[in-house]
Design an enzyme around this catalytic site. Sequence first.
Site, PDB file in Angstrom:
ATOM      1  CE  LYS A  13      30.941  34.108  35.758  1.00  0.00           C
ATOM      2  NZ  LYS A  13      29.989  33.096  36.435  1.00  0.00           N
ATOM      3  NE  ARG A  88      27.088  38.417  38.753  1.00  0.00           N
ATOM      4  CZ  ARG A  88      28.020  37.716  39.010  1.00  0.00           C
ATOM      5  NH1 ARG A  88      29.213  38.551  38.610  1.00  0.00           N
ATOM      6  NH2 ARG A  88      27.928  36.778  39.781  1.00  0.00           N
ATOM      7  NE  ARG A 127      33.726  28.652  44.195  1.00  0.00           N
ATOM      8  CZ  ARG A 127      33.416  29.672  43.608  1.00  0.00           C
ATOM      9  NH1 ARG A 127      33.847  29.919  42.365  1.00  0.00           N
ATOM     10  NH2 ARG A 127      32.210  30.168  43.777  1.00  0.00           N
ATOM     11  NE  ARG A 160      32.768  32.819  46.119  1.00  0.00           N
ATOM     12  CZ  ARG A 160      32.723  32.980  44.773  1.00  0.00           C
ATOM     13  NH1 ARG A 160      33.661  33.130  43.810  1.00  0.00           N
ATOM     14  NH2 ARG A 160      31.355  33.649  44.167  1.00  0.00           N
ATOM     15  NE  ARG A 171      26.864  32.733  43.766  1.00  0.00           N
ATOM     16  CZ  ARG A 171      27.823  31.758  44.183  1.00  0.00           C
ATOM     17  NH1 ARG A 171      27.756  31.010  45.067  1.00  0.00           N
ATOM     18  NH2 ARG A 171      28.771  31.658  43.369  1.00  0.00           N
TER      19      ARG A 171
HETATM   20  P1  AP5 Z   1      34.964  29.263  38.976  1.00  0.00           P
HETATM   21  O1  AP5 Z   1      36.006  29.044  37.581  1.00  0.00           O
HETATM   22  O2  AP5 Z   1      35.108  29.790  40.191  1.00  0.00           O
HETATM   23  O3  AP5 Z   1      33.498  29.364  38.439  1.00  0.00           O
HETATM   24  P2  AP5 Z   1      32.929  30.901  38.135  1.00  0.00           P
HETATM   25  O4  AP5 Z   1      32.073  30.790  37.057  1.00  0.00           O
HETATM   26  O5  AP5 Z   1      34.049  31.825  38.155  1.00  0.00           O
HETATM   27  O6  AP5 Z   1      32.008  30.962  39.314  1.00  0.00           O
HETATM   28  P3  AP5 Z   1      31.846  32.178  40.548  1.00  0.00           P
HETATM   29  O7  AP5 Z   1      30.902  31.298  41.516  1.00  0.00           O
HETATM   30  O8  AP5 Z   1      33.101  32.598  40.934  1.00  0.00           O
HETATM   31  O9  AP5 Z   1      30.788  33.018  39.772  1.00  0.00           O
HETATM   32  P4  AP5 Z   1      29.834  33.882  40.277  1.00  0.00           P
HETATM   33  O10 AP5 Z   1      29.611  34.452  39.061  1.00  0.00           O
HETATM   34  O11 AP5 Z   1      28.835  33.423  41.240  1.00  0.00           O
HETATM   35  O12 AP5 Z   1      30.692  34.557  41.286  1.00  0.00           O
HETATM   36  P5  AP5 Z   1      31.330  36.278  41.478  1.00  0.00           P
HETATM   37  O13 AP5 Z   1      32.709  36.136  42.296  1.00  0.00           O
HETATM   38  O14 AP5 Z   1      31.564  36.933  39.788  1.00  0.00           O
HETATM   39  O15 AP5 Z   1      34.695  27.421  39.177  1.00  0.00           O
HETATM   40  C1  AP5 Z   1      33.928  26.998  39.956  1.00  0.00           C
HETATM   41  C2  AP5 Z   1      34.461  25.695  40.615  1.00  0.00           C
HETATM   42  O16 AP5 Z   1      34.324  24.538  39.595  1.00  0.00           O
HETATM   43  C3  AP5 Z   1      35.688  25.703  41.054  1.00  0.00           C
HETATM   44  O17 AP5 Z   1      36.330  24.927  42.147  1.00  0.00           O
HETATM   45  C4  AP5 Z   1      36.537  25.093  39.946  1.00  0.00           C
HETATM   46  O18 AP5 Z   1      37.705  24.465  40.304  1.00  0.00           O
HETATM   47  C5  AP5 Z   1      35.566  23.935  39.344  1.00  0.00           C
HETATM   48  N1  AP5 Z   1      35.634  23.897  37.931  1.00  0.00           N
HETATM   49  C6  AP5 Z   1      35.923  24.721  36.892  1.00  0.00           C
HETATM   50  N2  AP5 Z   1      35.900  24.192  35.514  1.00  0.00           N
HETATM   51  C7  AP5 Z   1      35.519  23.129  36.011  1.00  0.00           C
HETATM   52  C8  AP5 Z   1      35.366  21.768  34.920  1.00  0.00           C
HETATM   53  N3  AP5 Z   1      35.363  22.048  33.776  1.00  0.00           N
HETATM   54  N4  AP5 Z   1      35.043  20.526  35.532  1.00  0.00           N
HETATM   55  C9  AP5 Z   1      34.969  20.239  36.880  1.00  0.00           C
HETATM   56  N5  AP5 Z   1      35.237  21.489  37.686  1.00  0.00           N
HETATM   57  C10 AP5 Z   1      35.577  22.945  37.342  1.00  0.00           C
HETATM   58  O19 AP5 Z   1      30.338  37.144  42.044  1.00  0.00           O
HETATM   59  C11 AP5 Z   1      30.037  36.794  43.563  1.00  0.00           C
HETATM   60  C12 AP5 Z   1      29.007  37.814  43.980  1.00  0.00           C
HETATM   61  O20 AP5 Z   1      29.487  39.126  44.054  1.00  0.00           O
HETATM   62  C13 AP5 Z   1      27.842  37.883  43.296  1.00  0.00           C
HETATM   63  O21 AP5 Z   1      26.833  37.159  43.734  1.00  0.00           O
HETATM   64  C14 AP5 Z   1      27.304  39.366  43.409  1.00  0.00           C
HETATM   65  O22 AP5 Z   1      26.779  39.524  44.830  1.00  0.00           O
HETATM   66  C15 AP5 Z   1      28.467  40.033  43.379  1.00  0.00           C
HETATM   67  N6  AP5 Z   1      28.887  40.535  42.125  1.00  0.00           N
HETATM   68  C16 AP5 Z   1      29.977  40.156  41.256  1.00  0.00           C
HETATM   69  N7  AP5 Z   1      29.939  40.979  40.092  1.00  0.00           N
HETATM   70  C17 AP5 Z   1      29.085  41.440  40.045  1.00  0.00           C
HETATM   71  C18 AP5 Z   1      28.344  42.584  39.318  1.00  0.00           C
HETATM   72  N8  AP5 Z   1      28.751  42.712  37.960  1.00  0.00           N
HETATM   73  N9  AP5 Z   1      27.253  43.109  39.338  1.00  0.00           N
HETATM   74  C19 AP5 Z   1      26.777  43.000  40.610  1.00  0.00           C
HETATM   75  N10 AP5 Z   1      27.103  42.151  41.657  1.00  0.00           N
HETATM   76  C20 AP5 Z   1      28.281  41.549  41.291  1.00  0.00           C
END
Ligand code: AP5
Length: 213
Positions: A13, A88, A127, A160, A171
């Site tokens: 994402k 979410r 990552r 991270r 997660r």
């Molecule tokens: P990346 O693009 O970082 O993936 P992502 O989907 O953004 O993954 P996240 O881990 O950031 O998502 P998340 O939803 O768990 O975390 P968030 O920060 O929102 O890609 C991942 C890796 O893969 C990278 O190394 C990239 O280079 C690689 N990659 C990408 N595309 C690729 C491809 N095509 N091929 C190969 N490799 C590839 O949330 C973190 C925490 O915050 C949550 O757990 C929660 O506690 C809190 N939080 C955030 N939002 C909310 C909400 N709305 N409500 C409640 N809690 C929340």
Amino acid sequence: MRLILLGPPGAGKGTQAKMLKEKFHIPQISTGDILRQSVKDNNELGIKASSFMDVGELVPDDVVIGLIKERIKQVDCETGFILDGFPRTIVQAEKLSETLNEMGLLIDRVVDLEVTAEEVISRLAGRSTCPDCGGMFHEESRPPKVSGICDGCGGVLAQRQDDNSETILKRLDVYQESTAPLKQFYKKQGNLKAVTARGSVEEIFSRVLEMVK
Ligand code: AP5
């Protein structure tokens, strides 16, 4: 253009949202990034959020809803935005619809990045991110030119806090239980488009562009 990127942790994402931001010149709003910045700043929000984030739980709805309500009313969102990691839960999605209705706006497209749990685990375990500029790397698919150093700003890359195997599995469970039901929610509204998120970042980006045309 107002977009939502859905998908499990590690679906890509953040990666796709950054590319959409460059292409369409609209802000990427990542609740994860906002919360991580607050943790780094050690402010009230960060202190509250870190206890949930560290163990892979969702931060309470009222906290993130408040953040988003304020953020989407800012002037840079007038021409659109990309929501990455929000909503979410069904409650978050309902509150978002309510807020947008009040503003006379709608979500144009919800893109669901579909990827297997195995792929997600390998993406997250490999990552690394730059705490200074937010640059993102992967040991296999996007390695930095110099190991452990950000290509963009020379910062020292870090893993991270929540990218350890135990928290990744948690997660994924939380995603299945609380976030996956959003697919049905947006399908009913008629604006959900699924994209296979396997393949190179560029291949996935062209699929996403097809869906947001
Ligand atoms: P990346 O693009 O970082 O993936 P992502 O989907 O953004 O993954 P996240 O881990 O950031 O998502 P998340 O939803 O768990 O975390 P968030 O920060 O929102 O890609 C991942 C890796 O893969 C990278 O190394 C990239 O280079 C690689 N990659 C990408 N595309 C690729 C491809 N095509 N091929 C190969 N490799 C590839 O949330 C973190 C925490 O915050 C949550 O757990 C929660 O506690 C809190 N939080 C955030 N939002 C909310 C909400 N709305 N409500 C409640 N809690 C929340």
